[in-house]
Enzyme design. Structure first.
Site, PDB file in Angstrom:
ATOM      1  N   ARG A  15       0.646  -1.193  -0.141  1.00  0.00           N
ATOM      2  CA  ARG A  15      -0.155   0.073   0.147  1.00  0.00           C
ATOM      3  C   ARG A  15       0.820   1.344   0.040  1.00  0.00           C
ATOM      4  NH1 ARG A  15      -4.117  -1.257   4.824  1.00  0.00           N
ATOM      5  NH2 ARG A  15      -2.450  -2.925   5.445  1.00  0.00           N
ATOM      6  N   LYS A  22       9.117  -1.036   2.849  1.00  0.00           N
ATOM      7  CA  LYS A  22       8.445   0.040   3.889  1.00  0.00           C
ATOM      8  C   LYS A  22       9.041   0.401   4.777  1.00  0.00           C
ATOM      9  CE  LYS A  22       5.095  -1.695   6.464  1.00  0.00           C
ATOM     10  NZ  LYS A  22       3.857  -2.448   6.817  1.00  0.00           N
ATOM     11  N   ALA A 421      41.182  45.311  -7.466  1.00  0.00           N
ATOM     12  CA  ALA A 421      39.803  44.747  -8.068  1.00  0.00           C
ATOM     13  C   ALA A 421      40.102  44.711  -9.335  1.00  0.00           C
ATOM     14  CB  ALA A 421      39.011  45.964  -8.051  1.00  0.00           C
TER      15      ALA A 421
END
Length: 457
Positions: A15, A22, A421
């Site tokens: 199920r 399960k 940078a």
């Protein structure tokens, strides 16, 4: 008296409509079987045996070393499942617990009380029962003059028996030798054509053995999970139980209904957890931690007075005072030492960052060893992967990494060094050096007027 345990974990669980066995479906981050094994182990049985069948290889891969197993080749019922454990237990003196592997809500305290009740009653068998508002689908406990007479399965019950609300939870304690003697006499003469473990009760009664029943205070503990609806029900009950435990231990959950904490998580007092937070796996959180809405933490260690703001943390460590986010992602094997700051849209992977280091925004740090008080400007990338191999970046104390720097690993940036940078850094930068890795800017006078788009403005 010695204790033994048999855990029934052989069923497919049709199920559930799943390829996964399960008992390996999870409740609060832990398989149902693992919950049952933990509860059973807490009562310290001399031997624990799992009966495996469907998906046996997967199931066995989850069992701890102290749990033995027997494989049920054919699914012939619960009685047959217990009987095949006979070679490991038959001649032993003591009490044997039989419990299903799909009952994740059973508490260790309940099992301890069940064993104690069984001994106090001097019973040959003791059934763990519960009172159900709707007993449909459960085996009924049929009593005569207040004593247990038999258990009747739903499909074999008459109208009166179906009206009985005391149900069999599927958990028992037996005198071990009496159990296996009775199992030799069970048959398949029932609606299912299976060997019912419940038939042992009637056999013992017919043999003038004492059968007792211990009634659960909390029906929720008896829930067996047979489909996804029951799985969701068990999940909700377990999470409510977990959240209540943490709140009683001094943790503030602003909205428990939207806070998802797995079963094995540890949390210290004075931690505050805002709504919509998931804390998973083997996470350990110390005292005074603050976790804001939208955060997800998995199998990580957060030391005291750390903060996580709307971020994802996986298999990482935050030392005291470290803070992360918003919108940051710490991937596995990340270590942030004291007072490290990881800001918005920063990703860190397999890297260690030293005390006081900061990466405020829009940065990727991967496979890096970073010293103390290093500053990462926005847009910094450690370029650690060439498509085949990953390489390490080492950045020493007090280095300053300018915004939009690309650090091409393998690479070492020395103490107090600076990258300007926009630089692409391919060679090591030594202590106190400043590295420029960008082309000189050239302005072309009037060139913009020659571009087609200029005349469309």
């Amino acid at each position: 008296m010695n204790k033994y345990a048999i855990i029934l974990a052989a069923g497919k669980g049709t199920r559930m409509k799943s390829d996964r066995p399960k008992v390996l479906h999870e409740v609060a981050g832990k398989t149902m079987l693992a919950h049952v094994v933990a509860a059973t182990s807490a009562v310290a049985p001399e031997k624990t045996i799992a009966i495996v069948g469907h998906g046996a290889t997967d199931v066995l891969g989850t069992l701890p070393e102290h749990v033995a197993y027997v494989k049920q080749e054919e699914q012939l019922g619960t009685g047959h499942a217990v009987k095949i454990a006979e070679p490991l237990l038959k001649n032993l003196h003591g009490m044997t617990l039989v419990i299903a592997g799909d009952t994740p809500l059973i508490r260790p305290e309940t099992l301890a009380e069940l064993f104690a009740y069984h001994q106090a009653e001097k019973a040959t068998a003791t059934i763990l029962t519960a009172i159900a508002d709707n007993p449909t689908g459960y085996g009924r406990i049929i009593r005569e003059a207040g004593h247990v007479a038999k258990i009747v399965e739903q499909k074999d019950a008459n109208d009166f028996e179906k009206s009985v609300q005391e149900i069999n939870t599927g958990t028992y304690v037996f005198d071990n030798r009496a159990l296996f003697e009775a199992l030799s006499n069970i048959t398949t003469d029932n609606a299912q054509g299976e060997y019912y473990l419940t038939d042992v009760i009637e056999i013992l009664k017919d043999d003038a053995k004492k059968v007792s029943a211990f009634v659960l205070d909390d029906f929720n503990e008896s829930i067996g999970v047979n489909d996804r609806v029951a799985l969701a029900t068990a999940e909700k009950i377990m999470r409510d139980r977990i959240n209540t435990k943490h709140m009683l231990n001094g943790v503030t959950l602003i909205d428990p209904a939207t806070t998802y904490i797995d079963a094995d998580v540890e949390i210290g007092a004075d931690t505050i957890i805002e709504p919509n937070v998931a804390i998973k796996g083997q996470t350990v959180i110390s005292q005074g931690v603050h976790i804001t809405s939208g955060s997800r933490i998995e199998s990580s260690r957060l030391h005291h007075h750390t903060e996580v703001r709307n971020s994802t943390i996986e298999h990482s460590v935050l030392e005291p005072g470290a803070n992360v986010g918003p919108y940051a992602h710490l991937r596995p094997e990340t270590i942030l030492h004291e007072n490290v700051h990881i800001g918005n849209f920063v990703e860190v992977k397999a890297s260690t960052l030293g005390v006081g280091t900061k990466a405020g925004h829009l940065t990727y740090i991967g496979n890096a060893m970073v010293g103390e008080h290093v500053n990462f400007g926005a847009g910094t990338i450690t370029v650690n992967y060439d498509g085949k191999n990953k390489y390490k970046t080492e950045i020493e104390d007090y280095a300053f990494i300018g915004s939009n720097s690309s650090l091409i690993a393998p690479l070492n940036i020395g103490r107090n060094a600076i990258t300007t940078a926009g630089s692409v850094i391919t060679d090591d930068v030594h202590e106190d050096e400043m590295a420029f890795g960008r082309a000189r800017q050239v302005n072309k006078v009037g060139r913009a007027k020659l571009m087609p788009s200029y005349h469309e403005r």
